[in-house]
Write a protein that holds these residues in place. Structure first.
Motif, mmCIF file in Angstrom:
data_model
loop_
_atom_site.group_PDB
_atom_site.id
_atom_site.type_symbol
_atom_site.label_atom_id
_atom_site.label_comp_id
_atom_site.label_asym_id
_atom_site.label_seq_id
_atom_site.Cartn_x
_atom_site.Cartn_y
_atom_site.Cartn_z
ATOM 1 N N LEU A 186 0.843 -1.197 0.000
ATOM 2 C CA LEU A 186 0.000 0.000 0.000
ATOM 3 C C LEU A 186 0.879 1.248 0.000
ATOM 4 N N VAL A 187 0.542 2.215 -0.863
ATOM 5 C CA VAL A 187 1.303 3.451 -0.929
ATOM 6 C C VAL A 187 0.343 4.630 -0.765
ATOM 7 N N ASP A 188 0.621 5.491 0.213
ATOM 8 C CA ASP A 188 -0.219 6.640 0.529
ATOM 9 C C ASP A 188 0.275 7.844 -0.259
ATOM 10 N N ALA A 189 -0.595 8.414 -1.103
ATOM 11 C CA ALA A 189 -0.174 9.514 -1.976
ATOM 12 C C ALA A 189 -0.426 10.880 -1.353
ATOM 13 N N ARG A 190 -0.924 10.921 -0.083
ATOM 14 C CA ARG A 190 -1.351 12.201 0.494
ATOM 15 C C ARG A 190 -0.187 12.938 1.158
ATOM 16 N N ASP A 191 -0.483 14.107 1.645
ATOM 17 C CA ASP A 191 0.490 14.932 2.357
ATOM 18 C C ASP A 191 1.100 14.156 3.534
ATOM 19 N N PRO A 192 2.413 14.268 3.776
ATOM 20 C CA PRO A 192 3.049 13.469 4.835
ATOM 21 C C PRO A 192 2.492 13.744 6.234
ATOM 22 N N ASN A 193 2.023 14.983 6.512
ATOM 23 C CA ASN A 193 1.469 15.272 7.842
ATOM 24 C C ASN A 193 0.155 14.541 8.060
ATOM 25 N N ILE A 194 -0.675 14.525 7.003
ATOM 26 C CA ILE A 194 -1.944 13.805 7.100
ATOM 27 C C ILE A 194 -1.678 12.305 7.219
ATOM 28 N N TYR A 195 -0.654 11.860 6.503
ATOM 29 C CA TYR A 195 -0.263 10.448 6.600
ATOM 30 C C TYR A 195 0.121 10.103 8.032
ATOM 31 N N ALA A 196 0.881 11.008 8.676
ATOM 32 C CA ALA A 196 1.329 10.754 10.044
ATOM 33 C C ALA A 196 0.140 10.679 11.009
ATOM 34 N N ASP A 197 -0.909 11.468 10.722
ATOM 35 C CA ASP A 197 -2.114 11.420 11.559
ATOM 36 C C ASP A 197 -2.772 10.053 11.508
ATOM 37 N N SER A 198 -3.076 9.605 10.296
ATOM 38 C CA SER A 198 -3.651 8.270 10.165
ATOM 39 C C SER A 198 -3.524 7.790 8.731
ATOM 40 N N HIS A 199 -3.218 6.512 8.613
ATOM 41 C CA HIS A 199 -3.151 5.895 7.278
ATOM 42 C C HIS A 199 -3.538 4.426 7.388
ATOM 43 N N LEU A 200 -3.733 3.802 6.226
ATOM 44 C CA LEU A 200 -4.104 2.391 6.197
ATOM 45 C C LEU A 200 -2.973 1.567 6.801
ATOM 46 N N ALA A 201 -3.342 0.538 7.563
ATOM 47 C CA ALA A 201 -2.324 -0.285 8.219
ATOM 48 C C ALA A 201 -1.368 -0.864 7.176
#
Lengths: 146, 169
Positions: free
Chosen positions: B77-92
């Motif tokens: 899984l690769v998260d394409a969003r802003d790194p701060n939002i990623y740090a808040d919560s992302h898919l396991a």
């Protein structure tokens, strides 16, 4: 020593050109596309080249492999290789990044050889052709040598 | 010395015959192709080849229902969003590759994740184009299996699935 160098050049050239001729000859339409990518010849002539060139390479390779009519075969390969190098050089000058179409006609995108690399490789082939030529000529002048 | 380099007349003649023999063999074997080309007809169907190439350059979508099976099979899984939002919560299990910083981060990503690794990209769900755009970039970079999970984080969250916070280890 000289004789083994001659056979080495002869056999490696045979291998390279039989391989190249066979691959391109088995898919002439794809090969024509690669010739067209050079943007040198008018439309239909790309197909003429694609229909004939692989067979010239193949025949030269087979003659070298059999050690028959080596000098005519080397002369033809010298001519072909000169044309290849001029064509590749024109790609470099025009900044065209197309696959050289040296071996694999239906290659996946991005797996081809860049014109610069192909030029380098052709320069190596040229050395082998010239070496084989000179050694063969010397050999002919000293028939007692075997 | 020059006689070592110059071909004799006989050799030149034999070379000419060699070329003629090979060329006529090639011509007779490919007669129909050459005749087609010289009569001005298309030998290759161009549009088909063009559409095939287009299909290769875009990532394919993947549904929520297929996701678990693919993740079990080793898709990343690769998260394409802003790194701060990623740090808040992302898919396991997701790693971060923000589209906005892809120019700076792509070299490092490329060194860490092999090009034959299957990837599933996501962002903020339907209507968020970032994961698709990132997919186009990654395919151009040479990644062979790139898919986009269009439901993204919102659908995953609404299904009650596990979210993680923090930065990529």
């Amino acid at each position: 020593m000289k004789q083994s160098l001659y056979h080495l050049c002869r056999l490696s050239l045979a291998g390279v050109f039989i391989y190249a001729g066979y691959l391109k000859g088995s898919d002439p339409v794809a090969f024509a596309g690669q010739v067209a990518a050079y943007q040198i010849l008018p439309y239909a002539f790309n197909y003429l080249v694609a229909a004939t060139l692989p067979f010239v390479e193949l025949l030269c390779g087979v003659l070298l492999l059999l050690n028959q009519r080596v000098r005519p075969a080397l002369l033809v390969l010298f001519g072909l290789n000169t044309v290849f190098m001029l064509a590749l050089f024109s790609l470099v000058l025009r900044g065209l990044e197309v696959d050289c179409g040296c071996f694999q006609p239906a290659g996946e995108e991005g797996t081809g050889t860049s014109p610069q690399m192909a030029l380098l490789r052709d320069a190596g082939l040229m050395l082998a052709i010239l070496a084989a030529w000179v050694l063969r000529q010397q050999h002919a002048k000293e028939p007692l040598d075997g | 010395m020059s006689s070592l380099f110059l071909p004799s007349g006989r050799v030149m003649l034999e070379a000419l015959v060699l070329v003629l023999v090979a060329a006529s063999a090639g011509l007779s074997l490919n007669y129909s192709m050459v005749m087609k080309a010289f009569s001005g007809r298309n030998v290759v169907a161009v549009p088909q080849a063009a559409t095939q190439r287009a299909a290769l350059q875009f990532p394919m979508p993947v549904d929520y229902e297929e996701l678990d099976q693919l993740l079990a099979a080793g898709h990343l899984l690769v998260d394409a969003r802003d790194p701060n939002i990623y740090a808040d919560s992302h898919l396991a299990g997701a790693i971060s590759l923000p589209l906005a910083e892809v120019d700076q981060l792509l070299a490092e990503f490329s060194a860490r994740v092999p090009h034959d690794k299957p990837l599933i990209l996501y962002c903020n769900g339907f209507g968020c184009p970032d994961s698709f755009d990132l997919g186009v970039r990654l395919i151009a970079e040479g990644y062979l299996q790139v898919q986009v999970y269009e439901g993204g984080l919102p659908e995953w969250r609404d299904r009650g699935r596990q979210l993680e916070s923090g930065v990529t280890p």
